[in-house]
Scaffold this active site. Structure first.
Site, PDB file in Angstrom:
ATOM      1  N   ARG A 266       0.841  -1.207   0.000  1.00 44.03           N
ATOM      2  CA  ARG A 266       0.000   0.000   0.000  1.00 44.03           C
ATOM      3  C   ARG A 266       0.872   1.252   0.000  1.00 44.03           C
ATOM      4  O   ARG A 266       0.531   2.264  -0.629  1.00 44.03           O
ATOM      5  CB  ARG A 266      -0.913  -0.012   1.237  1.00 44.03           C
ATOM      6  CG  ARG A 266      -2.003  -1.082   1.169  1.00 44.03           C
ATOM      7  CD  ARG A 266      -2.677  -1.264   2.526  1.00 44.03           C
ATOM      8  NE  ARG A 266      -3.779  -2.217   2.466  1.00 44.03           N
ATOM      9  CZ  ARG A 266      -4.442  -2.646   3.532  1.00 44.03           C
ATOM     10  NH1 ARG A 266      -4.127  -2.227   4.741  1.00 44.03           N
ATOM     11  NH2 ARG A 266      -5.442  -3.507   3.398  1.00 44.03           N
ATOM     12  N   GLU A 386      -5.849  -3.878  -2.629  1.00 42.03           N
ATOM     13  CA  GLU A 386      -5.052  -3.526  -1.433  1.00 42.03           C
ATOM     14  C   GLU A 386      -5.927  -2.793  -0.403  1.00 42.03           C
ATOM     15  O   GLU A 386      -5.438  -1.917   0.309  1.00 42.03           O
ATOM     16  CB  GLU A 386      -3.869  -2.636  -1.803  1.00 42.03           C
ATOM     17  CG  GLU A 386      -2.993  -3.219  -2.870  1.00 42.03           C
ATOM     18  CD  GLU A 386      -1.813  -3.960  -2.331  1.00 42.03           C
ATOM     19  OE1 GLU A 386      -1.738  -4.151  -1.101  1.00 42.03           O
ATOM     20  OE2 GLU A 386      -0.971  -4.365  -3.149  1.00 42.03           O
TER      21      GLU A 386
END
Ligand code: TGC
Ligand code: FAD
Length: 407
Positions: A266, A386
């Site tokens: 991320r 994500e």
């Protein structure tokens, strides 16, 4: 250049500063980067200009995954930049990693997916939770691009809620027997190895390294995507797959293990999204300077200037977030909610900028002559994978209130 675009040098074009085209850096963030950071950025930038940008529109239009990029990414050092050199990685810091993701995603989010999955979701867990034998066996081949990897967490019925996963393995004495399925897995159709998250007989989550060729393991491709079309996506299907016991990642179990990998990925996406935003902004600024309507470049109209000013403001704020989260990552202090804020904000502003830039290009903006629709469609996936935007809001809400609102 489209036929109906004026080639005359307009006053607005003459006044454009080249630095704001090539690398919007309104708050002089370059002053904070080391010479090594700047060198890494410029060599990745040159690589992307040479190897990705001239071809990616065609790849995306044809939904073609350019497999030869895997070796090229390996050669340029895009796989596992933060993994120690002893295992084939780059031994670099997290700002360098971020800059590499930024430059690749300036080219295409799907290409950045290929690289960030390999580095953050395959090499990172093997390095962090793997045995020394696993590190030596897999990391150098993944770093060089000899092997491609994928990360299997999401299942058909468990996306935002991975702890509900049903993929499972049983201890059969001399091996594990793995059953279940994963869905929406980047790189899977061409992957040589998969880091797969599955539950043991007590319901505890573990990571297993599954290799292509193991009987009962297949990777069907997902077709018909309107997004990330130059990236290959598929399933992972496990039908009584016999996994050697030495393929279990011994260093950490529980949902926290894949979540740590997601923190790293991320973070890379937060930087990557800014690359896509910069590419859209660059294109919009050029087009606005060149396109004549009502006898003037459209850059001279206040409403166009407002769009450009807001784009530059949002890019600058996102760059500042990235710089700070990068320094926290380097110090090992970045928290999951801080990373969530960076990923969520930066992907959202990138998508908003892609849409505004598309408007500035008028009808031309919907064609493949410009990168806007491709970035825009790609960013719809980046917004979801994500952790969706709303899941990141809830992670922040949990941090703010101390009350988890996921269920
Ligand atoms: P929760 O109760 O919060 O936590 C369960 C256990 O995990 C621990 N934990 C962490 N540990 C270390 N680092 C982190 N970041 C951690 N986050 C959680 C936590 O301490 C707890 O441990 P323990 O020992 O107490 O049991 O978990 P939850 O089930 O309530 O879920 C929370 C939630 C919803 C935030 C989380 O599951 C989530 O983030 N969901 C989104 C799923 C997601 O992001 N999936 C991504 C799949 S991979 C992907 O999309 C790749 S795209 C790649 C590309 O192409 O670029
Ligand atoms: P769902 O979880 O079904 O969510 C649907 C909607 O419900 C979303 O809007 C979500 O925000 C909302 N929602 C869910 N729960 C809540 C809640 N508690 N409160 C409020 N709203 C909620 N996964 C991998 O493991 N590996 C990969 O390599 C990978 N690559 C991907 C590549 C692509 C192109 C895509 C599209 C996805 C990929 N994913 C991968 C999967 C991705 O992580 C999931 O799609 C994502 O986590 C969301 O899961 P879902 O699609 O099942 O949506």
């Amino acid at each position: 250049m489209p036929e109906h675009t004026s080639t005359e040098t307009s006053p607005a074009k003459k006044s454009l500063k080249q630095d704001l085209f090539d690398h919007p850096d309104f708050y002089s963030l370059d002053d904070l980067f080391t010479e090594e950071h700047k060198l890494i950025r410029s060599s990745m930038r040159d690589f992307v200009k040479r190897e990705i940008s001239p071809y990616v529109e065609d790849w995306a239009q044809r939904a073609y995954f350019p497999y030869d990029m895997v070796r090229k990414f390996g050669e340029i050092g895009a796989f596992g930049p933060t993994i120690p050199v002893a295992y084939g990685g780059g031994g670099l810091d997290y700002i360098s990693y971020g800059l590499i993701m930024q430059e690749i995603e300036r080219g295409d989010s799907g290409m950045r997916s290929t690289a960030s999955v390999q580095g953050s979701l395959v090499m990172y867990p093997i390095y962090k939770f793997g045995s020394e034998a696993q590190r030596k066996k897999y990391l150098p081949k993944l770093a060089s691009g000899e092997w491609l990897g994928c990360f299997g967490l999401t299942e058909p019925d468990h996306g935002s809620n991975p702890s509900g996963m049903v993929t499972n393995f049983k201890d059969m004495g001399d091996h594990y027997e793995l059953n279940g399925a994963k869905m929406w897995i980047s790189n899977s159709p061409r992957a040589d190895v998969a880091v797969v998250w599955a539950k043991d007989e007590s319901g505890r989550i573990h990571g297993l390294i599954v290799e292509r060729g193991m009987p009962g393991f297949s990777t069907p491709e997902t077709h018909g995507k309107w997004s990330l079309r130059a990236s290959t996506t598929g399933e992972l299907v496990f039908d009584n797959v016999q996994v050697p016991k030495e393929n279990l990642l011994p260093g950490k179990s529980g949902l926290g293990a894949p979540m740590m990998c997601l923190d790293s990925a991320r973070y890379g996406i937060a930087w990557g999204a800014v690359g896509a935003a910069m590419d859209c902004y660059d294109s919009a600024r050029r087009y606005a300077a060149e396109r004549i309507q009502f006898g003037k470049p459209i850059a001279s109209f206040q409403l166009i200037q407002k769009k450009l000013a807001e784009m530059l403001t949002e890019i600058t704020k996102a760059q500042l977030i990235n710089w700070r989260i990068g320094t926290l990552m380097n110090e090992g202090k970045a928290t999951t909610p801080q990373i969530s804020m960076a990923k969520r904000n930066n992907v959202q502003i990138a998508l908003d900028i892609a849409r505004e830039a598309r408007q500035i290009h008028g009808g031309m903006g919907i064609t493949g002559e410009y990168p806007l629709m491709r970035h825009m469609m790609n960013l719809e996936s980046v917004l979801t994978y994500e952790g969706t935007q709303d899941i990141h809001l809830l992670i922040l809400g949990n941090k703010i209130t101390g009350i988890p609102a996921f269920v």
